[in-house]
Design a protein around this motif. Structure first.
Motif, PDB file in Angstrom:
ATOM      1  N   GLU A  20     -30.643  32.912 122.831  1.00 25.09           N
ATOM      2  CA  GLU A  20     -31.918  32.215 123.045  1.00 25.09           C
ATOM      3  C   GLU A  20     -33.054  33.126 122.588  1.00 25.09           C
ATOM      4  OE1 GLU A  20     -35.243  30.501 123.785  1.00 25.09           O
ATOM      5  OE2 GLU A  20     -33.392  29.320 123.974  1.00 25.09           O
ATOM      6  N   LYS A  21     -33.937  32.598 121.737  1.00 28.13           N
ATOM      7  CA  LYS A  21     -35.023  33.409 121.187  1.00 28.13           C
ATOM      8  C   LYS A  21     -36.034  33.824 122.240  1.00 28.13           C
ATOM      9  CE  LYS A  21     -37.675  29.328 119.802  1.00 28.13           C
ATOM     10  NZ  LYS A  21     -38.218  29.218 121.155  1.00 28.13           N
ATOM     11  N   MET A  71     -52.117  28.116 128.225  1.00 31.19           N
ATOM     12  CA  MET A  71     -51.748  27.098 129.225  1.00 31.19           C
ATOM     13  C   MET A  71     -50.284  27.318 129.610  1.00 31.19           C
ATOM     14  SD  MET A  71     -52.720  24.462 131.008  1.00 31.19           S
ATOM     15  CE  MET A  71     -54.210  23.974 130.128  1.00 31.19           C
ATOM     16  N   PRO A  72     -50.020  28.046 130.705  1.00 34.60           N
ATOM     17  CA  PRO A  72     -48.634  28.357 131.051  1.00 34.60           C
ATOM     18  C   PRO A  72     -47.848  27.117 131.442  1.00 34.60           C
ATOM     19  CG  PRO A  72     -50.109  28.971 132.832  1.00 34.60           C
ATOM     20  CD  PRO A  72     -50.976  28.560 131.685  1.00 34.60           C
ATOM     21  N   GLY A  73     -46.573  27.112 131.085  1.00 35.61           N
ATOM     22  CA  GLY A  73     -45.705  26.018 131.471  1.00 35.61           C
ATOM     23  C   GLY A  73     -45.253  26.173 132.907  1.00 35.61           C
ATOM     24  N   PRO A  74     -44.364  25.311 133.363  1.00 38.13           N
ATOM     25  CA  PRO A  74     -43.897  25.369 134.747  1.00 38.13           C
ATOM     26  C   PRO A  74     -43.083  26.632 135.015  1.00 38.13           C
ATOM     27  CG  PRO A  74     -42.598  23.812 133.478  1.00 38.13           C
ATOM     28  CD  PRO A  74     -43.732  24.225 132.605  1.00 38.13           C
ATOM     29  N   TYR A  75     -43.055  27.050 136.267  1.00 32.71           N
ATOM     30  CA  TYR A  75     -42.241  28.199 136.649  1.00 32.71           C
ATOM     31  C   TYR A  75     -40.772  27.821 136.550  1.00 32.71           C
ATOM     32  CZ  TYR A  75     -39.872  31.711 139.428  1.00 32.71           C
ATOM     33  OH  TYR A  75     -39.005  32.695 139.841  1.00 32.71           O
ATOM     34  N   VAL A  76     -40.002  28.640 135.850  1.00 30.57           N
ATOM     35  CA  VAL A  76     -38.575  28.398 135.656  1.00 30.57           C
ATOM     36  C   VAL A  76     -37.791  29.492 136.365  1.00 30.57           C
ATOM     37  CG1 VAL A  76     -36.730  28.108 133.943  1.00 30.57           C
ATOM     38  CG2 VAL A  76     -39.070  27.379 133.409  1.00 30.57           C
ATOM     39  N   VAL A  77     -36.729  29.112 137.059  1.00 31.47           N
ATOM     40  CA  VAL A  77     -35.875  30.115 137.697  1.00 31.47           C
ATOM     41  C   VAL A  77     -35.434  31.122 136.638  1.00 31.47           C
ATOM     42  CG1 VAL A  77     -33.679  30.501 138.871  1.00 31.47           C
ATOM     43  CG2 VAL A  77     -35.079  28.524 139.475  1.00 31.47           C
ATOM     44  N   ARG A 131     -41.892  32.786 120.547  1.00 29.29           N
ATOM     45  CA  ARG A 131     -40.753  32.756 121.468  1.00 29.29           C
ATOM     46  C   ARG A 131     -40.678  31.449 122.257  1.00 29.29           C
ATOM     47  NH1 ARG A 131     -37.135  36.888 120.234  1.00 29.29           N
ATOM     48  NH2 ARG A 131     -38.354  38.697 119.587  1.00 29.29           N
ATOM     49  N   VAL A 132     -41.840  30.884 122.593  1.00 28.84           N
ATOM     50  CA  VAL A 132     -41.879  29.681 123.432  1.00 28.84           C
ATOM     51  C   VAL A 132     -42.947  28.738 122.908  1.00 28.84           C
ATOM     52  CG1 VAL A 132     -42.296  28.762 125.742  1.00 28.84           C
ATOM     53  CG2 VAL A 132     -41.116  30.953 125.477  1.00 28.84           C
ATOM     54  N   LEU A 133     -42.577  27.487 122.692  1.00 34.81           N
ATOM     55  CA  LEU A 133     -43.551  26.453 122.370  1.00 34.81           C
ATOM     56  C   LEU A 133     -44.242  26.023 123.661  1.00 34.81           C
ATOM     57  CD1 LEU A 133     -41.467  24.262 119.876  1.00 34.81           C
ATOM     58  CD2 LEU A 133     -43.491  25.635 119.304  1.00 34.81           C
ATOM     59  N   ASP A 134     -45.524  26.304 123.769  1.00 36.32           N
ATOM     60  CA  ASP A 134     -46.275  26.024 124.986  1.00 36.32           C
ATOM     61  C   ASP A 134     -47.557  25.277 124.618  1.00 36.32           C
ATOM     62  OD1 ASP A 134     -47.014  26.011 127.631  1.00 36.32           O
ATOM     63  OD2 ASP A 134     -47.862  28.038 127.603  1.00 36.32           O
ATOM     64  N   PRO A 135     -47.433  24.008 124.216  1.00 37.92           N
ATOM     65  CA  PRO A 135     -48.597  23.268 123.722  1.00 37.92           C
ATOM     66  C   PRO A 135     -49.584  22.923 124.830  1.00 37.92           C
ATOM     67  CG  PRO A 135     -46.744  21.789 123.948  1.00 37.92           C
ATOM     68  CD  PRO A 135     -46.218  23.172 124.235  1.00 37.92           C
ATOM     69  N   VAL A 136     -50.838  22.799 124.446  1.00 36.89           N
ATOM     70  CA  VAL A 136     -51.874  22.379 125.386  1.00 36.89           C
ATOM     71  C   VAL A 136     -51.704  20.888 125.664  1.00 36.89           C
ATOM     72  CG1 VAL A 136     -54.348  22.147 125.779  1.00 36.89           C
ATOM     73  CG2 VAL A 136     -53.457  24.152 124.558  1.00 36.89           C
ATOM     74  N   GLU A 191     -38.636  25.871 127.175  1.00 34.03           N
ATOM     75  CA  GLU A 191     -39.322  24.826 126.422  1.00 34.03           C
ATOM     76  C   GLU A 191     -39.046  23.462 127.078  1.00 34.03           C
ATOM     77  OE1 GLU A 191     -40.053  27.071 122.206  1.00 34.03           O
ATOM     78  OE2 GLU A 191     -38.303  25.746 122.287  1.00 34.03           O
ATOM     79  N   GLN A 192     -38.666  22.455 126.307  1.00 28.94           N
ATOM     80  CA  GLN A 192     -38.630  21.092 126.832  1.00 28.94           C
ATOM     81  C   GLN A 192     -37.649  20.903 127.989  1.00 28.94           C
ATOM     82  OE1 GLN A 192     -40.781  18.947 126.391  1.00 28.94           O
ATOM     83  NE2 GLN A 192     -39.888  17.076 127.217  1.00 28.94           N
TER      84      GLN A 192
END
Length: 443
Positions: free
Chosen positions: A48-49, A1-7, A332-337, A55-56
């Motif tokens: 940054e890992k 479940m990909p998170g939002p697009y970040v610049v 590398r990234v917490l990407d919870p459902v 993340e948040q």
């Protein structure tokens, strides 16, 4: 479940051998701290890992509010609002910041009284806040079906774009000489005579005299390797965004069943106004005593869940050698459902309250893990027993708006400058010095 697009922020290729300060974490707090320090002429490396704001810091609601803050956060948030006003010019980039106002609805007499009394926290600040009657609210929003006692309205509160803000701040820090190192996890710190002397990253060592841990939900794990008691748990919030929608409210709004913010693209970010999920994990038991006061006040809004997350976290190492990969390199990234049910319920409640949202189409959903402390206010503090080590974490879902102010306060503490606000309430030692831990605000 990909998170939002970040610049995207592309990390530097070269690892500096020595700096004055290493900042661990590339969210809104870490980047703001790095910018403040670099502008003061210090040599800074931000490690940054994963990626900047993945993340948040990119998954939050995008509120920049002083309304209904814990009274202990009000002075720092007032300072942060002043910083936000100049941030686009200062960074040379668009953060989406706009003072469009925020409304907290009052559906009962008790809520109306609580919101009315909260306004006293703004005494002495040049910040407008007033109560709307139910009739005034309906006049302001003629299409609403809500039958309210009234609402708290802060016209100069604001919003910004989480997917743009921390990247803009990181690039500004780099323009001021900071090294921005992505996919560069810090495995641990090194000391000499008990004080910080450097960090060891997955790409090598960096000598330094000061470290700021701004690792969000990862901070407690890192601090634990140093024997530091940092009570912190993860709380899942589920969010959706809509496609652009004309004719819907301009102001950001909170109600018991929903919360929303207009986005720069014309769509809306929507979430539940009060429901969050807490997975039961090993640290739930380790920090149970610390969080007992919070549970007594907030248990109705927390949905406890037992599942595979317990075993996932139980497998995470709590100690590791500095010459071997750390847990930060394996995730590398917490990407919870996200909880589809919670976000669907929020959107349904919003559509009942404002029928204009019947035309809104869901464009994306994501989940974010908030780093929560027992009293729901952050730690912004030096660590007394390790000179040179500092912590800025535990913002409990309130970190985005207050982030620039927190970065300034952390930089003041690191450099020994007169602090922008009194940092006493944010000291780490409050969890171990016998202080009464209180959850003051329920909003």
């Amino acid at each position: 479940m990909p998170g939002p697009y970040v610049v995207p922020v592309h990390g530097d290729a070269d690892l500096p051998k020595e700096v004055d300060v290493v900042v661990i974490g590339g969210g809104i707090i870490g980047t703001s701290t790095a910018l403040e320090l670099s502008e003061r002429g210090l040599r800074v490396a931000l490690c940054e890992k994963g990626g900047i704001a993945q993340e948040q810091s990119s998954r939050n609601w995008g509120w920049v509010r002083i309304a209904c803050r814990d009274p202990r956060e009000v002075p720092l948030m007032a300072a942060s609002l002043r910083i936000w006003d100049t941030l686009d010019e200062r960074t040379g980039r668009d953060t989406g910041f706009k003072r469009a106002g925020i409304i907290f609805t009052s559906s009962t007499e008790r809520e109306f009284a609580d919101h009315s009394s909260w306004i006293r926290n703004l005494d002495g600040y040049d910040i407008e806040a007033r109560m709307l009657t139910g009739a005034e609210f309906r006049e302001m929003y003629p299409g609403t079906t809500m039958n309210l006692k009234g609402a708290l309205y802060t016209p100069t509160d604001a919003r910004a774009e989480p997917q743009k803000a921390a990247p803009a701040i990181a690039e500004a820090a780099r323009a001021n000489g900071a090294a921005i190192l992505t996919e560069c996890a810090v495995r641990g710190i090194e000391t000499a005579a008990g004080a910080v002397s450097g960090v060891v990253t997955e790409r090598g060592a960096i000598a330094c005299k000061a470290v700021v841990l701004a690792g969000g939900a990862w901070s407690s794990l890192f601090a634990g390797t140093l024997g530091i008691h940092l009570p912190q748990l993860k709380v899942l919030n589920s969010v959706l965004r809509t496609t652009p929608l004309d004719g819907a409210p301009e102001q950001t709004m909170w109600a018991s069943g929903f919360a929303f913010r207009k986005r720069q693209d014309g769509g809306y970010t929507v979430a539940s106004g009060h429901e969050n999920i807490v997975d039961i994990v090993p640290k739930s038991f380790r920090f149970a005593f610390d969080f007992l006061p919070a549970l007594k006040m907030q248990w109705r809004s927390l949905k406890f869940r037992a599942g595979w997350r317990f075993f996932d976290e139980a497998r995470i190492a709590s100690r590791w050698a500095l010459d071997e990969p750390s847990p930060f390199e394996y995730c590398r990234v917490l990407d919870p459902v996200p909880s589809r049910k919670m976000s669907d319920n929020a959107l349904s409640s919003l559509r009942r309250a404002f029928p204009v949202f019947e035309r809104a189409q869901v464009a994306q959903r994501w989940g974010g893990l908030m780093d929560v402390t027992p009293d729901a206010i952050p730690v912004i503090s030096a660590v007394d027993r390790i000179p040179g080590f500092h912590i800025a974490t535990g913002f409990s879902g309130h970190g985005f708006g207050i982030g620039p102010g927190a970065g300034r306060l952390m930089a003041d503490i690191v450099t020994g400058a007169t602090p922008v606000v009194d940092p006493r309430d944010f000291r780490l030692s409050r969890f171990t010095d016998g202080s009464k831990i209180e959850l003051i605000s329920g909003f």
